[in-house]
Write an enzyme that holds these catalytic residues in place. Structure first.
Site, PDB file in Angstrom:
ATOM      1  N   ASN A 151      -5.912   3.266  10.300  1.00 49.59           N
ATOM      2  CA  ASN A 151      -5.029   2.219  10.811  1.00 49.59           C
ATOM      3  C   ASN A 151      -4.804   2.294  12.317  1.00 49.59           C
ATOM      4  OD1 ASN A 151      -3.531   4.660  10.070  1.00 49.59           O
ATOM      5  ND2 ASN A 151      -1.703   3.548  10.710  1.00 49.59           N
TER       6      ASN A 151
ATOM      7  N   ALA B  64       0.804  -1.213   0.000  1.00 53.82           N
ATOM      8  CA  ALA B  64       0.000   0.000   0.000  1.00 53.82           C
ATOM      9  C   ALA B  64       0.842   1.270   0.000  1.00 53.82           C
ATOM     10  CB  ALA B  64      -0.946   0.005   1.203  1.00 53.82           C
ATOM     11  N   THR B  65       2.028   1.238   0.602  1.00 51.28           N
ATOM     12  CA  THR B  65       2.873   2.431   0.592  1.00 51.28           C
ATOM     13  C   THR B  65       3.265   2.793  -0.839  1.00 51.28           C
ATOM     14  OG1 THR B  65       3.745   2.180   2.829  1.00 51.28           O
ATOM     15  CG2 THR B  65       5.129   3.355   1.262  1.00 51.28           C
TER      16      THR B  65
ATOM     17  N   THR C 158       9.506  -7.201 -12.435  1.00 50.42           N
ATOM     18  CA  THR C 158       9.057  -8.586 -12.511  1.00 50.42           C
ATOM     19  C   THR C 158       8.119  -8.902 -11.350  1.00 50.42           C
ATOM     20  OG1 THR C 158      11.137  -9.236 -13.553  1.00 50.42           O
ATOM     21  CG2 THR C 158       9.819 -10.985 -12.561  1.00 50.42           C
TER      22      THR C 158
ATOM     23  N   GLN D 137      -6.336  -0.903   5.322  1.00 46.67           N
ATOM     24  CA  GLN D 137      -6.988  -1.509   6.482  1.00 46.67           C
ATOM     25  C   GLN D 137      -8.451  -1.857   6.220  1.00 46.67           C
ATOM     26  OE1 GLN D 137      -5.626  -2.337   9.378  1.00 46.67           O
ATOM     27  NE2 GLN D 137      -3.680  -1.268   9.404  1.00 46.67           N
TER      28      GLN D 137
ATOM     29  N   HIS E 212      -1.024  -8.089   3.415  1.00 47.23           N
ATOM     30  CA  HIS E 212      -0.677  -8.569   4.758  1.00 47.23           C
ATOM     31  C   HIS E 212      -1.614  -8.095   5.848  1.00 47.23           C
ATOM     32  CE1 HIS E 212       1.409  -5.082   6.809  1.00 47.23           C
ATOM     33  NE2 HIS E 212       1.362  -4.633   5.579  1.00 47.23           N
TER      34      HIS E 212
ATOM     35  N   CYS F 138       4.496   1.747  11.711  1.00 49.51           N
ATOM     36  CA  CYS F 138       5.465   2.501  10.918  1.00 49.51           C
ATOM     37  C   CYS F 138       6.107   3.629  11.721  1.00 49.51           C
ATOM     38  CB  CYS F 138       4.776   3.087   9.678  1.00 49.51           C
ATOM     39  SG  CYS F 138       3.996   1.856   8.628  1.00 49.51           S
TER      40      CYS F 138
END
Length: 376
Positions: free
Chosen positions: A152, A72-73, A237, A180, A202, A319
């Site tokens: 979050n 997501a970042t 890739t 989230q 994740h 984070c």
């Protein structure tokens, strides 16, 4: 040493065993590059496309609108930078909320440092944005409006459709950070009028290191990574193993969304009922993903984490944990610095048990009571 009880689902979720099993074939044996024109490549590409279909179906999006990223970042960076630097873009202003994730706020601040303009709209004490405040912040110079689906740190759920109407009313692109929210709450990109949406694996019991950006057809953005041109402009890739896991995690999330929500709600209410010390819930309790519980304890102004070694929890975003600064989200709600630093973020979900919740409540009760007795 006894392992702590894991209640940090907001930081990351455990890998679902079914997801792990789906990823296994794409390691040693399924090593092919999904962009290669031979048997190994074709098999890998088929796995990637199956995952893309599962992710698109969960948000009612066209399959071709899903581009895989590292998480997501990266997706947030791509959305904001891509819109502001798109060919023919003449608008220079970004509007976002004070409680957004740092990957949105810091990207917006970076763009402001090189010529864009940034408007950060405050939120109410419950963590939700006031429609009037947002409307007053908008104008014909706004290129993009960015808002988080589920916060979050405090779990509140913004009214995406209402924000979209305001953004589109001035001709701006609407971006949602759904890291989230994806797979936890129902998000229909068509019904909600979402142009760009960042998601990750994740947070829904999938692997780390893979996410995606949904892009509404004909929404023009500049590539963030240049190179081979894979993923409609996102070069690199593709990690077949991670993407295969992402797809299965999305499929399971869709099947279990109602059950996961009900389970999280029961756990949250059980925890609150077993707490014998007074607590204040930070953020709206009604418009909230129930797997998040952010608490302040009246009278406690020092971080309690060190007094709770038996719990794997946090005081804010994973984070930002290394900075030691109080949560910008809690400060935006109007909490004093000391209270924000002392707050606890508990996250639970699919694999959390009643017994773990009971033990967590007992540990919090004991830690708070000891602190208050020592201060008396």
């Amino acid at each position: 040493m006894t392992m702590p009880i894991y209640l940090d689902y907001g930081a990351t979720t455990p890998l679902d065993p079914e997801v792990a099993a789906a990823m296994a074939p794409w390691g040693v044996d399924g090593f092919g590059n999904p962009h290669s024109a031979h048997m190994w490549g074709y098999k890998a590409k088929a796995a990637v496309e199956l995952a893309r279909e599962a992710i698109a179906a969960l948000i009612n999006a066209p399959v071709e609108s899903i581009a895989f990223t590292s998480g997501a970042t990266e997706s947030n960076n791509w959305a904001l930078k891509g819109v502001l630097t798109a060919p023919g873009q003449t608008r220079r202003r970004i509007v976002t909320l004070a409680t957004e994730h740092s990957s949105v706020l810091e990207t917006a601040q970076y763009l402001a440092s090189i010529g864009a303009q940034l408007t950060v709209v405050p939120v109410r004490a419950d963590g939700l944005v006031d429609a009037g405040d947002l409307a007053r912040a908008l104008g014909e110079d706004v290129a993009l409006v960015s808002a988080m689906a589920v916060n979050n740190e405090i779990g509140v759920v913004q009214d995406l459709a209402a924000i979209s109407r305001l953004a589109h009313g001035v001709g701006a692109v609407f971006h949602v950070d759904a890291a989230q929210g994806f797979g936890k709450i129902a998000i229909d990109v068509e019904a909600s009028g979402i142009d760009l949406m960042s998601i990750t694996a994740h947070k829904i019991y999938g692997p780390k290191g893979v996410g995606a950006l949904y892009r509404r057809p004909f929404t023009v953005i500049t590539p963030l990574l240049h190179g081979g041109g894979q993923e409609d402009g996102r070069s690199g890739t593709l990690p077949t193993q991670l993407i295969a896991g992402f797809g299965v995690a999305a499929r399971i999330a869709g099947q279990r969304m109602a059950a996961d929500h009900a389970h999280a709600l029961l756990l949250r209410d059980r925890l609150l009922a077993r707490l014998r010390v007074p607590v204040e819930v930070n953020g709206s309790l009604d418009r909230r993903w129930p797997g998040n519980l952010n608490l302040s304890v009246p009278g406690v102004t020092v971080p309690l984490l060190k007094q709770l070694p038996g719990l794997a929890i946090s005081s804010g975003s994973a984070c930002a944990a290394v900075t030691g600064r109080p949560s910008h989200v809690l400060l935006a709600l109007g909490l004093p610095d000391a209270v924000a630093k002392a707050s606890l973020r508990l996250g639970f979900g699919r694999f959390t048990t009643d017994a773990e919740i009971d033990a967590a409540a007992d540990q919090i009760n004991a830690a708070v009571q000891q602190y208050l007795e020592e201060r008396a």
